[in-house]
Design a protein around this motif. Structure first.
Motif, PDB file in Angstrom:
ATOM      1  N   ASP A   1       0.629  -1.266   0.023  1.00 45.70           N
ATOM      2  CA  ASP A   1      -0.109   0.036   0.134  1.00 45.70           C
ATOM      3  C   ASP A   1       1.118   1.272   0.080  1.00 45.70           C
ATOM      4  O   ASP A   1       0.517   2.244  -0.683  1.00 45.70           O
ATOM      5  CB  ASP A   1      -0.887   0.003   1.107  1.00 45.70           C
ATOM      6  N   THR A   2       1.845   1.209   0.773  1.00 42.25           N
ATOM      7  CA  THR A   2       2.683   2.412   1.063  1.00 42.25           C
ATOM      8  C   THR A   2       4.266   2.082   0.457  1.00 42.25           C
ATOM      9  O   THR A   2       4.614   0.822   1.029  1.00 42.25           O
ATOM     10  CB  THR A   2       2.544   2.742   2.395  1.00 42.25           C
ATOM     11  N   LEU A   3       4.924   2.884   0.046  1.00 37.70           N
ATOM     12  CA  LEU A   3       6.440   2.356  -0.566  1.00 37.70           C
ATOM     13  C   LEU A   3       7.150   3.819  -0.278  1.00 37.70           C
ATOM     14  O   LEU A   3       6.861   4.939  -0.759  1.00 37.70           O
ATOM     15  CB  LEU A   3       6.676   2.182  -1.694  1.00 37.70           C
TER      16      LEU A   3
ATOM     17  N   GLY B   1      -3.293  -3.758  -1.125  1.00 39.26           N
ATOM     18  CA  GLY B   1      -2.789  -3.062  -2.207  1.00 39.26           C
ATOM     19  C   GLY B   1      -3.731  -2.015  -2.778  1.00 39.26           C
ATOM     20  O   GLY B   1      -4.525  -1.742  -2.363  1.00 39.26           O
ATOM     21  N   LEU B   2      -3.104  -1.583  -3.881  1.00 37.57           N
ATOM     22  CA  LEU B   2      -3.642  -0.449  -4.770  1.00 37.57           C
ATOM     23  C   LEU B   2      -4.725  -1.012  -5.561  1.00 37.57           C
ATOM     24  O   LEU B   2      -4.678  -2.199  -5.987  1.00 37.57           O
ATOM     25  CB  LEU B   2      -2.369   0.105  -5.475  1.00 37.57           C
TER      26      LEU B   2
ATOM     27  N   ASP C   1       4.591   4.818  -6.333  1.00 39.56           N
ATOM     28  CA  ASP C   1       5.528   5.538  -6.762  1.00 39.56           C
ATOM     29  C   ASP C   1       7.044   4.963  -6.212  1.00 39.56           C
ATOM     30  O   ASP C   1       7.174   4.257  -5.577  1.00 39.56           O
ATOM     31  CB  ASP C   1       5.616   7.011  -5.909  1.00 39.56           C
ATOM     32  N   HIS C   2       7.868   5.316  -7.018  1.00 44.69           N
ATOM     33  CA  HIS C   2       9.274   4.980  -6.720  1.00 44.69           C
ATOM     34  C   HIS C   2       9.840   3.485  -7.357  1.00 44.69           C
ATOM     35  O   HIS C   2      10.991   3.306  -7.021  1.00 44.69           O
ATOM     36  CB  HIS C   2       9.695   5.082  -5.166  1.00 44.69           C
TER      37      HIS C   2
ATOM     38  N   GLU D   1       2.907  -7.795  11.483  1.00 44.18           N
ATOM     39  CA  GLU D   1       2.764  -6.248  11.653  1.00 44.18           C
ATOM     40  C   GLU D   1       2.718  -5.764  10.209  1.00 44.18           C
ATOM     41  O   GLU D   1       2.600  -4.475   9.871  1.00 44.18           O
ATOM     42  CB  GLU D   1       3.965  -5.492  12.335  1.00 44.18           C
ATOM     43  N   ASN D   2       2.500  -6.579   9.198  1.00 42.87           N
ATOM     44  CA  ASN D   2       2.431  -6.214   7.645  1.00 42.87           C
ATOM     45  C   ASN D   2       3.123  -4.966   7.197  1.00 42.87           C
ATOM     46  O   ASN D   2       2.799  -3.933   6.941  1.00 42.87           O
ATOM     47  CB  ASN D   2       0.919  -5.498   7.521  1.00 42.87           C
ATOM     48  N   PHE D   3       4.683  -5.106   7.400  1.00 42.61           N
ATOM     49  CA  PHE D   3       5.518  -4.418   7.048  1.00 42.61           C
ATOM     50  C   PHE D   3       6.779  -5.194   6.657  1.00 42.61           C
ATOM     51  O   PHE D   3       7.341  -6.146   7.009  1.00 42.61           O
ATOM     52  CB  PHE D   3       5.922  -3.204   7.930  1.00 42.61           C
ATOM     53  N   PHE D   4       7.674  -4.658   5.728  1.00 44.97           N
ATOM     54  CA  PHE D   4       8.897  -4.930   5.539  1.00 44.97           C
ATOM     55  C   PHE D   4       9.869  -3.709   5.209  1.00 44.97           C
ATOM     56  O   PHE D   4       9.468  -2.884   5.033  1.00 44.97           O
ATOM     57  CB  PHE D   4       8.922  -6.092   4.403  1.00 44.97           C
ATOM     58  N   LEU D   5      10.973  -4.093   5.133  1.00 42.45           N
ATOM     59  CA  LEU D   5      12.012  -3.132   4.722  1.00 42.45           C
ATOM     60  C   LEU D   5      13.287  -3.839   4.322  1.00 42.45           C
ATOM     61  O   LEU D   5      13.228  -4.983   4.448  1.00 42.45           O
ATOM     62  CB  LEU D   5      12.515  -2.106   5.766  1.00 42.45           C
TER      63      LEU D   5
END
Length: 132
Positions: A47-49, A63-64, A71-72, A91-95
């Motif tokens: 959803d966010t990047l 998702g979108l 973007d990006h 937690e639904n995130f990654f990096l």
């Protein structure tokens, strides 16, 4: 498309290689999900990047909507050193974060795995997969 020795890689391709590398670590723990399905679903739920030269942060959700693009994805990031994937499914995130060398990357992965509840690995830039 990234070739070994290139100094830069597109964010989209780095993410795909990060998901493929993570699959190598945790794929056996996901019965019924094949590698390509894992990679596709991992990128389509973002959803966010947020992208900086040495880190990519993403939040996952539904998702979108059709027709929207993150973007990006075409931004370029460095390929010297090593990238480390760190995801926390609960937690639904990654990096994906850049490390200056293999020793620093291995130490980072070990520290992250010691925390538990995550997937952490170095990103193999030689992973092959084409996102359509």
């Amino acid at each position: 498309m990234y070739k070994s020795g290139d100094s830069m890689i597109e964010v989209r391709e780095l993410l795909i290689k990060a998901f493929a590398s993570a699959w190598e670590v945790c794929g056996a723990d996901m019965p019924g999900t094949d590698r390509d399905g894992y990679i596709t679903s991992s990128i389509t739920v973002i959803d966010t990047l947020q992208v900086s030269p040495e880190m990519i942060y993403a939040e996952e959700g539904s998702g979108l909507t059709d027709g929207e693009e993150l973007d990006h994805l075409t931004d370029l990031v460095r390929t010297d050193g090593l990238w480390v994937y760190y995801g926390v499914p609960e937690e639904n995130f990654f990096l994906v974060t850049w490390m200056p060398d293999a020793d620093a990357a291995r130490a980072k992965v070990a520290d992250l795995m010691a925390e538990g509840g995550c997937v952490a690995c170095t990103v193999d830039l030689d992973q092959q997969w084409r996102f359509e």
